[in-house]
Design a protein around this motif. Structure first.
Motif, PDB file in Angstrom:
ATOM      1  N   LEU A   1     -61.363  -1.813  24.727  1.00 51.68           N
ATOM      2  CA  LEU A   1     -61.406  -2.929  25.756  1.00 51.68           C
ATOM      3  C   LEU A   1     -60.582  -4.321  25.330  1.00 51.68           C
ATOM      4  O   LEU A   1     -60.002  -4.713  26.084  1.00 51.68           O
ATOM      5  N   VAL A   2     -60.754  -4.690  23.945  1.00 46.48           N
ATOM      6  CA  VAL A   2     -59.962  -5.751  23.476  1.00 46.48           C
ATOM      7  C   VAL A   2     -58.391  -5.508  23.518  1.00 46.48           C
ATOM      8  O   VAL A   2     -57.588  -6.225  23.650  1.00 46.48           O
ATOM      9  N   VAL A   3     -58.370  -4.199  23.027  1.00 49.07           N
ATOM     10  CA  VAL A   3     -56.677  -3.790  23.033  1.00 49.07           C
ATOM     11  C   VAL A   3     -56.202  -3.774  24.470  1.00 49.07           C
ATOM     12  O   VAL A   3     -54.997  -4.131  24.780  1.00 49.07           O
ATOM     13  N   PHE A   4     -56.828  -3.213  25.680  1.00 49.31           N
ATOM     14  CA  PHE A   4     -56.533  -3.376  26.655  1.00 49.31           C
ATOM     15  C   PHE A   4     -56.201  -5.089  27.175  1.00 49.31           C
ATOM     16  O   PHE A   4     -55.099  -5.024  27.890  1.00 49.31           O
ATOM     17  N   VAL A   5     -57.123  -5.827  26.923  1.00 48.12           N
ATOM     18  CA  VAL A   5     -56.722  -7.246  27.128  1.00 48.12           C
ATOM     19  C   VAL A   5     -55.549  -7.654  26.683  1.00 48.12           C
ATOM     20  O   VAL A   5     -54.699  -8.345  27.193  1.00 48.12           O
ATOM     21  N   VAL A   6     -55.409  -7.462  25.369  1.00 45.46           N
ATOM     22  CA  VAL A   6     -54.287  -7.871  24.585  1.00 45.46           C
ATOM     23  C   VAL A   6     -52.665  -7.345  25.291  1.00 45.46           C
ATOM     24  O   VAL A   6     -52.147  -8.086  25.604  1.00 45.46           O
ATOM     25  N   VAL A   7     -52.897  -6.036  25.558  1.00 47.14           N
ATOM     26  CA  VAL A   7     -51.910  -5.518  26.188  1.00 47.14           C
ATOM     27  C   VAL A   7     -51.527  -5.852  27.336  1.00 47.14           C
ATOM     28  O   VAL A   7     -50.276  -6.192  28.033  1.00 47.14           O
ATOM     29  N   GLU A   8     -52.636  -5.990  28.252  1.00 49.68           N
ATOM     30  CA  GLU A   8     -52.526  -6.549  29.718  1.00 49.68           C
ATOM     31  C   GLU A   8     -51.874  -7.938  29.650  1.00 49.68           C
ATOM     32  O   GLU A   8     -51.192  -8.405  30.805  1.00 49.68           O
ATOM     33  N   ALA A   9     -52.307  -8.798  28.822  1.00 50.37           N
ATOM     34  CA  ALA A   9     -51.733 -10.090  28.605  1.00 50.37           C
ATOM     35  C   ALA A   9     -50.270 -10.344  28.386  1.00 50.37           C
ATOM     36  O   ALA A   9     -49.675 -11.174  28.540  1.00 50.37           O
ATOM     37  N   ARG A  10     -49.550  -9.159  27.758  1.00 50.92           N
ATOM     38  CA  ARG A  10     -48.364  -9.254  27.418  1.00 50.92           C
ATOM     39  C   ARG A  10     -47.341  -8.318  28.106  1.00 50.92           C
ATOM     40  O   ARG A  10     -46.221  -8.693  27.942  1.00 50.92           O
ATOM     41  N   VAL A  11     -47.736  -7.531  29.008  1.00 50.06           N
ATOM     42  CA  VAL A  11     -46.803  -6.713  29.865  1.00 50.06           C
ATOM     43  C   VAL A  11     -46.341  -7.455  30.991  1.00 50.06           C
ATOM     44  O   VAL A  11     -47.047  -8.464  31.507  1.00 50.06           O
ATOM     45  N   ARG A  12     -45.206  -7.097  31.491  1.00 44.36           N
ATOM     46  CA  ARG A  12     -44.664  -7.925  32.947  1.00 44.36           C
ATOM     47  C   ARG A  12     -45.404  -7.418  34.085  1.00 44.36           C
ATOM     48  O   ARG A  12     -45.665  -8.327  34.791  1.00 44.36           O
ATOM     49  N   TYR A  13     -45.776  -6.341  34.359  1.00 50.17           N
ATOM     50  CA  TYR A  13     -46.437  -5.792  35.300  1.00 50.17           C
ATOM     51  C   TYR A  13     -47.805  -5.292  35.049  1.00 50.17           C
ATOM     52  O   TYR A  13     -48.107  -4.215  34.916  1.00 50.17           O
ATOM     53  N   PRO A  14     -48.984  -6.129  34.776  1.00 48.43           N
ATOM     54  CA  PRO A  14     -50.244  -5.611  34.311  1.00 48.43           C
ATOM     55  C   PRO A  14     -51.053  -4.993  35.269  1.00 48.43           C
ATOM     56  O   PRO A  14     -50.927  -5.095  36.443  1.00 48.43           O
ATOM     57  N   LEU A  15     -51.812  -4.208  34.933  1.00 49.28           N
ATOM     58  CA  LEU A  15     -52.798  -3.506  35.893  1.00 49.28           C
ATOM     59  C   LEU A  15     -53.638  -4.557  36.415  1.00 49.28           C
ATOM     60  O   LEU A  15     -54.272  -4.269  37.434  1.00 49.28           O
ATOM     61  N   LEU A  16     -54.195  -5.318  35.576  1.00 47.94           N
ATOM     62  CA  LEU A  16     -55.221  -6.424  35.986  1.00 47.94           C
ATOM     63  C   LEU A  16     -54.349  -7.921  35.474  1.00 47.94           C
ATOM     64  O   LEU A  16     -54.086  -8.019  34.515  1.00 47.94           O
ATOM     65  N   ASP A  17     -54.024  -8.568  36.450  1.00 46.36           N
ATOM     66  CA  ASP A  17     -53.509  -9.894  36.126  1.00 46.36           C
ATOM     67  C   ASP A  17     -54.636 -10.637  35.790  1.00 46.36           C
ATOM     68  O   ASP A  17     -55.497 -11.311  36.441  1.00 46.36           O
ATOM     69  N   LEU A  18     -54.651 -11.097  34.343  1.00 45.46           N
ATOM     70  CA  LEU A  18     -55.542 -11.843  33.984  1.00 45.46           C
ATOM     71  C   LEU A  18     -55.598 -13.417  34.140  1.00 45.46           C
ATOM     72  O   LEU A  18     -56.735 -13.997  33.930  1.00 45.46           O
ATOM     73  N   THR A  19     -54.439 -13.754  34.732  1.00 45.17           N
ATOM     74  CA  THR A  19     -54.431 -15.076  35.338  1.00 45.17           C
ATOM     75  C   THR A  19     -55.523 -15.382  36.362  1.00 45.17           C
ATOM     76  O   THR A  19     -55.795 -16.482  36.674  1.00 45.17           O
ATOM     77  N   LEU A  20     -55.868 -14.226  37.170  1.00 44.95           N
ATOM     78  CA  LEU A  20     -56.642 -14.431  38.082  1.00 44.95           C
ATOM     79  C   LEU A  20     -58.389 -15.111  37.719  1.00 44.95           C
ATOM     80  O   LEU A  20     -58.767 -15.812  38.453  1.00 44.95           O
ATOM     81  N   PHE A  21     -58.397 -14.784  36.529  1.00 45.42           N
ATOM     82  CA  PHE A  21     -59.762 -15.386  35.685  1.00 45.42           C
ATOM     83  C   PHE A  21     -59.593 -16.820  35.560  1.00 45.42           C
ATOM     84  O   PHE A  21     -60.679 -17.399  35.340  1.00 45.42           O
ATOM     85  N   ARG A  22     -58.534 -17.358  35.731  1.00 39.30           N
ATOM     86  CA  ARG A  22     -58.414 -18.777  35.859  1.00 39.30           C
ATOM     87  C   ARG A  22     -58.831 -19.544  37.077  1.00 39.30           C
ATOM     88  O   ARG A  22     -59.079 -20.620  37.038  1.00 39.30           O
ATOM     89  N   ILE A  23     -59.060 -18.834  38.008  1.00 40.06           N
ATOM     90  CA  ILE A  23     -59.442 -19.342  39.559  1.00 40.06           C
ATOM     91  C   ILE A  23     -60.775 -19.186  39.643  1.00 40.06           C
ATOM     92  O   ILE A  23     -61.350 -18.185  39.619  1.00 40.06           O
ATOM     93  N   ARG A  24     -61.443 -20.510  39.934  1.00 35.68           N
ATOM     94  CA  ARG A  24     -62.853 -20.568  39.734  1.00 35.68           C
ATOM     95  C   ARG A  24     -63.464 -19.488  40.905  1.00 35.68           C
ATOM     96  O   ARG A  24     -64.594 -18.810  40.775  1.00 35.68           O
ATOM     97  N   VAL A  25     -63.007 -19.756  42.264  1.00 35.46           N
ATOM     98  CA  VAL A  25     -63.492 -19.065  43.222  1.00 35.46           C
ATOM     99  C   VAL A  25     -63.507 -17.447  43.015  1.00 35.46           C
ATOM    100  O   VAL A  25     -64.276 -16.781  43.305  1.00 35.46           O
ATOM    101  N   PHE A  26     -62.466 -16.983  42.298  1.00 36.70           N
ATOM    102  CA  PHE A  26     -62.106 -15.361  42.084  1.00 36.70           C
ATOM    103  C   PHE A  26     -63.187 -15.127  41.092  1.00 36.70           C
ATOM    104  O   PHE A  26     -64.003 -13.992  41.335  1.00 36.70           O
ATOM    105  N   ASN A  27     -63.544 -16.017  40.016  1.00 35.36           N
ATOM    106  CA  ASN A  27     -64.578 -15.445  39.092  1.00 35.36           C
ATOM    107  C   ASN A  27     -65.971 -15.560  39.750  1.00 35.36           C
ATOM    108  O   ASN A  27     -67.035 -14.701  39.567  1.00 35.36           O
ATOM    109  N   VAL A  28     -66.080 -16.573  40.657  1.00 36.72           N
ATOM    110  CA  VAL A  28     -67.512 -16.508  41.348  1.00 36.72           C
ATOM    111  C   VAL A  28     -67.644 -15.245  42.269  1.00 36.72           C
ATOM    112  O   VAL A  28     -68.749 -14.681  42.266  1.00 36.72           O
ATOM    113  N   MET A  29     -66.497 -14.879  42.995  1.00 43.87           N
ATOM    114  CA  MET A  29     -66.428 -13.814  43.949  1.00 43.87           C
ATOM    115  C   MET A  29     -66.737 -12.580  43.114  1.00 43.87           C
ATOM    116  O   MET A  29     -67.436 -11.499  43.528  1.00 43.87           O
TER     117      MET A  29
END
Length: 192
Positions: free
Chosen positions: A32-60
């Motif tokens: 899981l940690v490897v997944f997060v590290v890889v997703e943070a560095r690739v151009r087109y991630p499976l999961l855009d980690l920047t979404l977790f900076r949006i408070r409403v997204f986290n709450v939803m």
């Protein structure tokens, strides 16, 4: 996630402190940690980690997780009720739940055909029908579907009143519209 899920599934058989169980859990966490590290560095991630900076997204996401957990608990409790209280066999209980799946399948097909009606009308009708059906365990006139015991009725009504409020409260209290479509919709009585 598969490694962690498998470890939790087999922990009762293998023991929670066995090397196999702990190894699978640790391997799952490392992956899981490897997944997060890889997703943070690739151009087109499976999961855009920047979404977790949006408070409403986290709450939803959190509210959706709680709602899914509650739904899973309801399914489990319903299956136990059907088998232990109503004395249905596992096959019969499965057939009862198959009716829900068929209903969801039909609703999926019908939902694509209701676009000719105003969206507000579809929502109002669906909410009214759903609301009436939710009252069946409390006010059921059918002997085949007996009313719940009074303490269970109170818990049932409490959960059905509190759980929808959590995700529903983020729409009116959001700083900006959650969906761009809301910006261009007509206002009811010119209210914003």
């Amino acid at each position: 996630m598969a490694s962690i899920s498998f470890a939790f599934d087999k922990a009762a058989e293998w023991g929670w402190t066995s090397a196999t169980t702990l190894g699978l859990i640790v391997a799952g966490l490392v992956l899981l940690v490897v997944f997060v590290v890889v997703e943070a560095r690739v151009r087109y991630p499976l999961l855009d980690l920047t979404l977790f900076r949006i408070r409403v997204f986290n709450v939803m996401i959190s509210a959706g997780t709680v709602a899914n957990a509650a739904y899973t608990l309801i399914i489990f409790a319903s299956i136990v009720y059907l088998q232990q209280v109503r004395v249905l066999s596992p096959i019969e209980a499965g057939i009862v739940f198959l009716a829900m799946s068929i209903g969801a399948s039909i609703a999926g097909q019908v939902s694509g055909r209701v676009e000719r009606f105003p969206s507000w009308l579809v929502m109002v009708v669906a909410m009214l029908v759903g609301g009436l059906l939710l009252w069946m365990p409390v006010l059921s006139p059918l002997p085949e579907l007996p009313r719940l015991a009074l303490p269970v009725q109170m818990l049932y009504l409490f959960l059905h009143s509190v759980l929808p409020v959590v995700p529903g409260s983020f729409i009116p209290f959001s700083d900006s519209p959650l969906y761009r479509h809301y910006e261009s919709t007509p206002r009811l009585w010119d209210l914003t």
